[in-house]
Design a protein around this motif. Structure first.
Motif, PDB file in Angstrom:
ATOM      1  N   ASP A 111     -56.544  30.507 -67.558  1.00  0.00           N
ATOM      2  CA  ASP A 111     -55.681  30.693 -68.295  1.00  0.00           C
ATOM      3  C   ASP A 111     -53.629  30.002 -68.456  1.00  0.00           C
ATOM      4  N   ARG A 114     -53.087  26.744 -67.697  1.00  0.00           N
ATOM      5  CA  ARG A 114     -53.240  25.932 -69.142  1.00  0.00           C
ATOM      6  C   ARG A 114     -52.046  25.779 -69.839  1.00  0.00           C
ATOM      7  N   ASP A 115     -51.770  26.881 -69.687  1.00  0.00           N
ATOM      8  CA  ASP A 115     -50.232  27.812 -70.593  1.00  0.00           C
ATOM      9  C   ASP A 115     -49.415  28.103 -69.327  1.00  0.00           C
ATOM     10  N   ASP A 117     -47.048  29.488 -69.044  1.00  0.00           N
ATOM     11  CA  ASP A 117     -46.106  30.882 -70.216  1.00  0.00           C
ATOM     12  C   ASP A 117     -46.798  31.991 -69.976  1.00  0.00           C
ATOM     13  N   ARG A 118     -47.956  31.412 -69.905  1.00  0.00           N
ATOM     14  CA  ARG A 118     -48.976  33.286 -69.653  1.00  0.00           C
ATOM     15  C   ARG A 118     -48.975  33.237 -68.320  1.00  0.00           C
TER      16      ARG A 118
ATOM     17  N   THR B   2     -60.120  28.130 -75.974  1.00  0.00           N
ATOM     18  CA  THR B   2     -59.658  27.381 -76.818  1.00  0.00           C
ATOM     19  C   THR B   2     -60.384  26.174 -76.984  1.00  0.00           C
TER      20      THR B   2
END
Lengths: 273, 371
Positions: A111, A114-115, A117-118, B2
């Motif tokens: 996660d 992929r992001d 911010d996380r 996702t």
């Protein structure tokens, strides 16, 4: 099959499994482990004490049989730490779980890749931890990072992790063939390509070895890899080419690789003694 | 989580939970071929399967999901799907050999138990519903022992499981279980042995012009029909990077036992073909070492191979029960096909153990083409 024989087959397998589980000695669990778990989970304790508890628990976890009764509680607590704590306890917990190939930890790391911010740890650290499991869930991100990330450390880690991925052959071919690429990325790619597609590697590797304008470290890696592959004979004239290389190069690693290749390769007709 | 496939899966599971009469719609989510598993890690696909099986436990396990539950209990090594399978088994009349499945799973999971939350697809920790695979297995045994429509539990077998290497709650649950099984109680009627299933591959003609080229363990290339037509052949699927010892390693070892059984019966003309799910990685050298390291003697009519052309075609034709992430297999079933001398799949074992003696019987019953 006779049902009694079927039951006997399973009974025999269960007996073998039970014997395996106690083969190392069915000794008592360390009485300190529950206290260590309690300490690790106690938010009122100073962080340094909790970290010490985790360090000791990780050590204890290697004593597999004795630790086994505590393993579910230990893993549950580590997951809780990953979800709720901050560094350095978070990082230690993530590392401990990654070594267990824990799915929850893997998902947290993916996660974060992929992001950003996380992300709970930086991408290089995430890749390092995910590399503990070749079956982890991040091959699409690895290709992106290997192809485009500006951080050379991240690129190299991504390439190393992709070495298990048969779909990455094209990427490795491109990187190893490009003299403008980072040297270490090229050597990682050369080794990975040889493992995944021997024929593709052999063709590219001889081109690189024969290119005097190319990076000598990459040439040495390719030649070393060619030399350890028993299926590689090189073809006509290769032996002479490598001997000439050994005799003319001023780069010690390349000379050494050439020498090793000559020693281990079968002689070709017409090769000088 | 996702992705479109995942969102659709979540929506479907929620819909079925709201309307249990739709339970059969959950079954496709359990297949390795479903898009929800594509590109997922081994651990992630295990979690997804566990979540779907847990939903089955709530709404009632559909008949077509029974093989998936059996498979997890027989050969699973991940705590979440094993726990969910044990729980799902309690949502329908007992499977005939359920006790043996539970005992087998207990042995597999004894050194692998881990905390599991089945309440949601992405649980946070601490999880209020946390359980473990061993705890769920014992709970199912207790449920089974209380049923009038099941044989008595084998007290001795469950009693022998106790040990100081078990977590305290599991030991407590075992003790409570044994209190419900009177002394001297043993098993009731022995269960029927598993036998060939009705896998989709049965009836498929592999001797037809299926453009698949197999490179064998010696590096020689053959059209697939050449390896099948003319003799009955057992075809097993595996890959060398499999980390589940109950699957590929066991399959190849048993193929070696099958080879011995056939030799003992003087069956020289039966073929054995081991095909990899991972043709990019499993080179002839890797295939040879893996097979021979497990007692399968390669050569003559026994081959290990990879499809160097047409692997995707073979996969689609047989609907192989294997999924992938990147170039790696993320999960697969145990698959064994029996192909008759014309090249048609005559029988299949899918998601279940197979025994060499029974497979030998079935192979030898396939009539060879007269010479």
């Amino acid at each position: 099959m006779d049902p009694d024989e079927y039951r006997a087959t399973y009974a025999a397998e269960m007996e073998r499994a039970r014997a395996r589980s106690t083969a190392s000695g069915d000794g008592p669990a360390d009485p300190a482990v529950p206290d260590l778990l309690a300490g690790l989970g106690d938010r009122n304790l100073p962080a340094i004490e909790r970290q010490a508890a985790l360090t000791e628990l990780r050590r204890q976890s290697f004593v597999a049989i004795a630790f086994r009764p505590h393993r579910p509680a230990y893993l549950a607590l580590l997951r809780e730490l990953v979800d709720t704590e901050a560094p350095p306890l978070l990082d230690d917990a993530l590392e401990a779980l990654a070594l267990e190939r824990d799915e929850h930890a893997q998902q947290v790391l993916v996660d974060g890749l992929r992001d950003p911010d996380r992300a709970k740890v930086g991408p290089a650290r995430a890749l390092e931890l995910l590399s503990q499991d070749v079956h982890a869930d991040h091959y699409d991100i690895l290709e992106e990072l290997a192809d485009r990330d500006d951080d050379p450390v991240v690129r190299r880690l991504a390439l190393r992790s992709l070495a298990a991925d048969g779909d990455a052959v094209g990427l490795f071919q491109r990187i190893v063939s490009d003299p403008a690429e980072d040297t270490e990325a090229r050597t990682i790619s050369a080794v990975a390509l040889q493992s995944l597609d021997r024929e593709a590697f052999t063709s590219v590797a001889w081109d690189i070895v024969g290119d005097e304008g190319d990076d000598d470290e990459v040439r040495a890696t390719c030649l070393t890899a060619l030399g350890v592959d028993p299926a590689v004979t090189g073809g006509e004239g290769r032996g002479e080419q490598v001997q000439a290389l050994r005799d003319t190069t001023s780069t010690p690693s390349l000379a050494k690789a050439a020498e090793r290749f000559i020693e281990t390769s079968p002689a070709e007709e017409g090769d000088p003694a | 989580m996702t992705g479109t496939a995942e969102r659709q899966a979540i929506a479907l599971v929620d819909a079925v939970r709201a309307d249990p009469s739709r339970r059969d719609e959950l079954v496709p989510l359990l297949s390795e071929r479903h898009p929800v598993h594509a590109g997922r890690s081994t651990a992630a696909t295990a979690r997804i399967r566990a979540w779907v099986l847990a939903a089955c436990a709530e709404v009632g396990l559909p008949d077509e999901a029974v093989p998936f539950v059996r498979e997890e209990l027989e050969s699973g090594i991940e705590a979440a799907p094993v726990a969910a399978a044990a729980r799902a088994a309690r949502s329908r009349p007992p499977l005939p050999d359920l006790e043996v499945l539970l005992l087998t799973a207990f042995a597999s999971m004894r050194a692998r138990d881990a905390p599991v939350s089945l309440a949601s697809l992405r649980p946070g920790w601490p999880a209020p519903d946390a359980t473990t695979a061993l705890a769920e297995l014992v709970a199912t045994a207790r449920w089974l022992g209380g049923r009038d429509d099941a044989p008595s539990l084998d007290r001795a077998a469950w009693s022998e499981l106790d040990g100081s290497d078990l977590a305290p709650d599991v030991r407590r649950a075992l003790g409570e279980l044994l209190e419900t099984v009177p002394e001297g109680h043993c098993c009731g009627a022995a269960p029927e042995a598993p036998t060939a299933t009705t896998a989709p591959a049965v009836g498929i003609d592999l001797g037809a012009r299926l453009e698949v080229v197999v490179e064998d363990h010696a590096g020689a290339r053959h059209p697939l029909p050449d390896l099948l037509v003319g003799r009955p052949t057992a075809v097993a699927f595996f890959y060398t990077r499999c980390e589940n010892p109950n699957k590929c390693s066991s399959t190849v070892t048993k193929l070696g036992h099958l080879q011995e059984e056939l030799a003992r019966r003087g069956a020289d003309e039966v073929g054995l073909l081991l095909l990899t799910y991972d043709p990019a990685y499993d080179t002839p050298d890797r295939l040879s070492r893996y097979a021979e390291g497990r007692g399968l003697r390669l050569g003559g009519t026994a081959r290990a191979g990879r499809a160097v052309q047409g692997h995707d075609r073979l996969d689609a034709t047989l609907a192989l029960q294997a999924g992938s992430a990147g170039g790696l297999v993320n999960r697969h079933a145990v698959e064994l096909l029996l192909v008759d001398p014309r090249g048609t799949v005559a029988a299949a074992w899918s998601r279940t153990r197979w025994e060499p003696a029974e497979v030998a019987d079935r192979l030898l019953a396939l009539t060879p083409v007269p010479r």
